[in-house]
Design an enzyme around this catalytic site. Sequence first.
Site, PDB file in Angstrom:
ATOM      1  N   ASN A 259      -8.642   1.081   6.689  1.00 16.03           N
ATOM      2  CA  ASN A 259      -7.638   0.845   7.716  1.00 16.03           C
ATOM      3  C   ASN A 259      -8.106   1.436   9.056  1.00 16.03           C
ATOM      4  O   ASN A 259      -8.271   0.720  10.044  1.00 16.03           O
ATOM      5  CB  ASN A 259      -6.290   1.459   7.267  1.00 16.03           C
TER       6      ASN A 259
ATOM      7  N   ASP B  19       0.851  -1.200   0.000  1.00 19.85           N
ATOM      8  CA  ASP B  19       0.000   0.000   0.000  1.00 19.85           C
ATOM      9  C   ASP B  19       0.886   1.248   0.000  1.00 19.85           C
ATOM     10  O   ASP B  19       1.795   1.360   0.822  1.00 19.85           O
ATOM     11  CB  ASP B  19      -0.873  -0.042   1.274  1.00 19.85           C
ATOM     12  N   HIS B  20       0.633   2.157  -0.910  1.00 21.18           N
ATOM     13  CA  HIS B  20       1.416   3.410  -1.017  1.00 21.18           C
ATOM     14  C   HIS B  20       2.917   3.145  -1.053  1.00 21.18           C
ATOM     15  O   HIS B  20       3.686   3.717  -0.274  1.00 21.18           O
ATOM     16  CB  HIS B  20       1.077   4.371   0.135  1.00 21.18           C
TER      17      HIS B  20
HETATM   18  P1  13P Z   1      -8.400   4.758   6.015  1.00 17.31           P
HETATM   19  O1  13P Z   1      -7.340   4.563   7.063  1.00 17.31           O
HETATM   20  O2  13P Z   1      -8.912   6.156   6.031  1.00 17.31           O
HETATM   21  O3  13P Z   1      -9.451   3.732   6.067  1.00 17.31           O
HETATM   22  O4  13P Z   1      -7.648   4.616   4.609  1.00 17.31           O
HETATM   23  C1  13P Z   1      -7.024   3.423   4.282  1.00 17.31           C
HETATM   24  C2  13P Z   1      -6.296   3.543   2.995  1.00 17.31           C
HETATM   25  O5  13P Z   1      -6.693   4.231   2.090  1.00 17.31           O
HETATM   26  C3  13P Z   1      -5.057   2.770   2.840  1.00 17.31           C
HETATM   27  O6  13P Z   1      -4.397   3.085   1.668  1.00 17.31           O
END
Ligand code: 13P
Length: 288
Positions: free
Chosen positions: A232, A84-85
């Site tokens: 998340n 992720d990212h």
């Molecule tokens: P949130 O923590 O706002 O649910 O976002 C999660 C997210 O986009 C992970 O990339």
Amino acid sequence: MLVNAKEMLDKALAGHYAVPQFNINDLEWTKSVLLACEEMKSPVILGVSEGAGKYMTGFKTVAAMVREMDKSLGITVPVALHLDHGTYEGSYKCIEAGFTSIMFDGSHYEIDENVAKTTELVAAAHKAGLSIEAEVGSIGGEEDGVIGMGECADPEECKRIADLGVDFLAAGIGNIHGIYPENWQGLSFDTLAAIKEKIGAALPLVLHGGSGIPEDQIRKAISLGVSKINVNTELQLVFARATREYIEAGNDRKGKGYDPRKLLKPGADAIIEECKNKIRLFGSDNKA
Ligand code: 13P
């Protein structure tokens, strides 16, 4: 079974639902998410930020844990293990570590550099059999040290990145990581429609910052082509609340209530319930 995320997202786009990406933070988190998705017969993407990867002692540890847990729990639904990212370097590390999918977040670069790096990583990911997500227009708020301003993506720039052969695209439409502020304006559906119009109907879109978005906006986003929604913060909140209640009720002082397997159970169960709520909302139940 661990798979790359392309097929599950193409199916979601065709079937007008969204696959959840639940971010994982530790072993209990991973187990709760897998159990919830198996029970609901939902495909799932396990999101691992660079910070969470480091916390779990590295991407190789995470890959080994997820692979073995998938087998030992007898999971039958498709599971993608996704960075992720990711940074440029982190993306290569995850390809090598045995992830099945990566997100390269080049949104903080100038568009030409984002295009150059994404082009290279699309080739590297596909060569190794992984799916790849790219990002245009940074997502607001903070995701594990990655801070974005919450701008709406430029549809022209989305088209440039989409044309590189990415498997799904994260485009900012006013969404924010973490808790939404009181004065949040909501998702920009005009931006979403304009992006879809430019990039064409075939590419699944990703909505980051899925925690706390009103349900009607989630449904509308899915109807406009969002096929993956990342969650998340809400899992962290329910985990923290359940753990606090357990301790405030003095349960850690009763019998062997301090045993971590007991102490962490209410939080782990709360994650399962929240995952199931999201799966129902996203419509991914019985789609595995
Ligand atoms: P949130 O923590 O706002 O649910 O976002 C999660 C997210 O986009 C992970 O990339």
